[in-house]
Design an enzyme around this catalytic site. Sequence first.
Site, mmCIF file in Angstrom:
data_model
loop_
_atom_site.group_PDB
_atom_site.id
_atom_site.type_symbol
_atom_site.label_atom_id
_atom_site.label_comp_id
_atom_site.label_asym_id
_atom_site.label_seq_id
_atom_site.Cartn_x
_atom_site.Cartn_y
_atom_site.Cartn_z
ATOM 1 N N ASP A 149 19.293 -18.937 11.798
ATOM 2 C CA ASP A 149 18.285 -18.335 12.667
ATOM 3 C C ASP A 149 17.301 -19.381 13.176
ATOM 4 O OD1 ASP A 149 19.189 -15.678 12.487
ATOM 5 O OD2 ASP A 149 18.144 -15.377 10.595
ATOM 6 N N ASP A 186 20.738 -24.669 9.187
ATOM 7 C CA ASP A 186 20.199 -23.323 9.079
ATOM 8 C C ASP A 186 20.798 -22.527 10.240
ATOM 9 O OD1 ASP A 186 18.521 -21.125 8.388
ATOM 10 O OD2 ASP A 186 17.013 -21.808 9.823
#
Length: 276
Positions: A16, A14
Site C-alpha cells: 500500500d 511494501d
Amino acid sequence: MATAAAASVVVVFDFDKTIIEWDSDDWVITKLGAADAFNRLRPTMRWNSLMDRMMGELHAQGRLADDIRECLRSAPLDAHVLSAIRTASALGCDLKVVSDANAFFIETVLEHHGVLGCFSEINTNPAHVDADGRLRISPFHDPTSSPHGCSLCPENMCKGKIIERIQATGSAKNKQFIYIGDGKGDYCPSLKLSQGDYVMPKENYPLWNLIRSNPQLIKAEVHPWCSGEELERILLKLVNKLVTPPAQVSQLDYKCEMSNPVPTDVGHQHTLPVPN
C-alpha cells in the site's frame, strides 16, 4: 538478462502506497460503498479485525469476492513502478513483498498487472474465501496464540521479524537488501538492515519522518523517493551499483510468468512462495 551479481540482491517492497499509490483497504471500502460502516466501527476495533468485519459487511450487502476482485482491478498502478519491478526481476534480483494488507488484495492486483510471478514470496495477512463466499482476513501474527512482542509494530504483524527470518535463511545470507516502504510499520524492518543495505522511504510519509527524527539508528544507506518515476530511477540505480559489471537496464527483455502462489502456513502466518 539475469546476472549472478544481481542474484545477490534482495528487494523488499511494501504494498500500500508503495507498489500501489493508494491504500487497498480504503479503495475497496470506498468504492464498494461501505465507508459509513467503516467509520462507525473504526473507533471500536483494531485494523486487521476491522477489515475482516468489513468483508462481512460487504458480503451482507450481497457483494461477492468477484466484486472485490473487480474493484481492485479497476485501481490504477504507476507504469514506472511496474517497469521497476519487471526490470529488477529480469536482472535476477530476488523480489519479495512484506505488507500489512492481505493476500487476496495483493495477489489480485499483482496478477492483474502481470507481475505476480516476479516475486519469490509474499508475506502478508492471510485471506481466503469461505464456503459462503465471504472473504475472510486473518492476522499474520496471531496476537493471542503467537504474539510477536514488538512495541514498534501493530499486534497483527511485525515486519522486522519477517525481515529477520528472511535474513536468516540460507538463500539470503551474504545478500544485500533494498527495502522500499512508506508507513510506520516499515520502520522496524528498516532498523534490521545492515551497513551495505539500502532503505528507500517515501518522502514526507511516516517512515521518512521516523528516519529523519533519529537517523543514527539506521545502518542502511537512505534514499528517499516521492513518485513512481523516482522509485524506478533510484531502485535501478542502486541495483546497478550492486551489480558488477554494471548492468545495462534501459533495453531489457523481461518475462514475469503468471503463477498461482502456493500458501505455506506456519501457524497463522502467511508466506506465499511464488515459483518462477
